[in-house]
Structures are given as structure tokens and as C-alpha cells.
Design an enzyme around this catalytic site. Sequence first.
Site, short mmCIF file in Angstrom:
data_model
loop_
_atom_site.label_atom_id
_atom_site.label_comp_id
_atom_site.label_asym_id
_atom_site.label_seq_id
_atom_site.Cartn_x
_atom_site.Cartn_y
_atom_site.Cartn_z
N LYS A 189 0.83 -1.21 0.00
CA LYS A 189 0.00 0.00 0.00
C LYS A 189 0.87 1.27 0.00
O LYS A 189 2.08 1.21 0.25
CB LYS A 189 -0.94 -0.04 1.21
CG LYS A 189 -1.98 -1.19 1.14
CD LYS A 189 -2.97 -1.12 2.30
CE LYS A 189 -4.01 -2.23 2.22
NZ LYS A 189 -5.02 -2.12 3.29
N TYR A 199 -12.25 -2.30 -3.95
CA TYR A 199 -12.77 -2.48 -2.59
C TYR A 199 -14.30 -2.39 -2.56
O TYR A 199 -14.87 -2.08 -1.51
CB TYR A 199 -12.14 -1.47 -1.64
CG TYR A 199 -10.78 -1.90 -1.09
CD1 TYR A 199 -10.65 -3.05 -0.31
CD2 TYR A 199 -9.63 -1.16 -1.34
CE1 TYR A 199 -9.43 -3.44 0.21
CE2 TYR A 199 -8.39 -1.54 -0.83
CZ TYR A 199 -8.30 -2.68 -0.05
OH TYR A 199 -7.08 -3.07 0.47
N PHE A 210 -15.74 3.10 6.86
CA PHE A 210 -14.36 3.51 6.54
C PHE A 210 -14.07 3.52 5.04
O PHE A 210 -12.95 3.76 4.62
CB PHE A 210 -13.36 2.61 7.27
CG PHE A 210 -13.53 1.13 6.98
CD1 PHE A 210 -13.03 0.56 5.82
CD2 PHE A 210 -14.18 0.30 7.89
CE1 PHE A 210 -13.18 -0.79 5.54
CE2 PHE A 210 -14.34 -1.06 7.62
CZ PHE A 210 -13.84 -1.60 6.44
N ASN A 250 -1.98 0.30 6.71
CA ASN A 250 -1.53 -0.99 7.25
C ASN A 250 -0.67 -1.80 6.27
O ASN A 250 -0.64 -3.02 6.32
CB ASN A 250 -2.71 -1.80 7.81
CG ASN A 250 -3.73 -2.18 6.76
OD1 ASN A 250 -3.57 -1.84 5.59
ND2 ASN A 250 -4.76 -2.89 7.18
N HIS A 306 -2.11 -5.37 1.44
CA HIS A 306 -3.38 -6.08 1.22
C HIS A 306 -3.04 -7.49 0.77
O HIS A 306 -2.06 -7.70 0.07
CB HIS A 306 -4.20 -5.40 0.11
CG HIS A 306 -5.27 -6.30 -0.48
ND1 HIS A 306 -6.51 -6.42 0.10
CD2 HIS A 306 -5.24 -7.16 -1.53
CE1 HIS A 306 -7.21 -7.32 -0.60
NE2 HIS A 306 -6.46 -7.77 -1.59
N GLU A 313 -9.11 -10.90 -8.13
CA GLU A 313 -8.22 -9.75 -7.87
C GLU A 313 -7.02 -9.78 -8.82
O GLU A 313 -6.56 -8.72 -9.28
CB GLU A 313 -7.76 -9.77 -6.42
CG GLU A 313 -8.91 -9.48 -5.45
CD GLU A 313 -8.48 -9.42 -3.99
OE1 GLU A 313 -7.28 -9.64 -3.69
OE2 GLU A 313 -9.34 -9.14 -3.14
#
Length: 137
Positions: free
Chosen positions: A9, A49, A57, A112, A115, A126
Amino acid sequence: MEQTLSIIKPDAVAKNVVGKILSRFEDAGLRIAATKKIQLSQADAEAFYAIHAERPFFKDLVEFMISGPVVVTVLEGDSAMSKNRDLMGATNPAEAEAGTIRADFAESIDANAVHGSDSVENAVNEISFFFAQREIN
Ligand code: ATP
Ligand code: MG
């Protein structure tokens, strides 16, 4: 051979730890079948997403994912999906086990570091979201 999708990320790319994170995959016996650095558009991040579209969020997640380039990677190996999830650690780095990627490189539940696909079925979708078949070797 099982494949899964990893995204390094924007926070981890900005910290210049792409190589360190890719090494963790290789050191755990996963093979890099494809990788590239890309800047996601808002539409890309919203589509990727989409399953979280109703979550509180979602807006912050999309904004974060387009805040800088990401590195998307196809990892291949025995139990690649679950192996990658183990290497990543818990979603909230404060709860991630010592020695995991999120414990070592992530700051918060928003930023974080990585992914990873959460099922083999999602991994297939994906991977095709980001890569053409000729890019996976
Ligand atoms: P990812 O899908 O990014 O691999 P994950 O599978 O561990 O992470 P998900 O539940 O799929 O976690 O959530 C997707 C992302 O949304 C998380 O990585 C995190 O950045 C963000 N997120 C999840 N839960 C929260 C929350 N309660 N507050 C803020 N952000 C959250
Ligand atoms: Mg997830």
C-alpha cells in the site's frame, strides 16, 4: 500451483520498504509470478474495494489507496493465499503478531502496509483485475 494477490500500500511504498516486503514473500517460499508499481485512480480503488462500499471507513480507505503508488504482485506457491495472510498479520497492526509485515512496517488500521486476497476465489478475481495473462509468468 496456488496464486494470490498482494498489494504493497502507499504507506509502505512511501517508506521505501518494497524490497524488504517482497523479500519476506520469497524467504517464505512464495514466488513472484508478476509485479508492477501503479497509481490507482479513484474508480480503480472503488471497484477493487467494492465489497466494503457500505462500510463507514470506505471513503477513507479509497482516499488512502490513491494517496500514492502501490506495488501489486502475484504470489505463487503451496497455500499461497493463507501463507500470505499469515505473513501479513492482523488488519490492525497493534494486534499483529511480532515478526509479521504489519507489525514491522504498518502504523495504523488505515495505513496498514499490505493487502492480501482473503480467499482463493477472490484471489483469482483480484489477479485478473490487475494483470493480463501474459504478464503472469
Ligand atoms: P486488506 O483487504 O487490505 O488485505 P484485511 O483483509 O486485513 O485488509 P478488510 O476487513 O478486508 O481487512 O478491510 C480492508 C481494509 O479496510 C483494511 O486493510 C483497512 O485498511 C481498512 N479497514 C478495515 N477495518 C477498518 C476499520 N474498522 N477502520 C478503518 N479502516 C478499516
Ligand atoms: Mg480484505
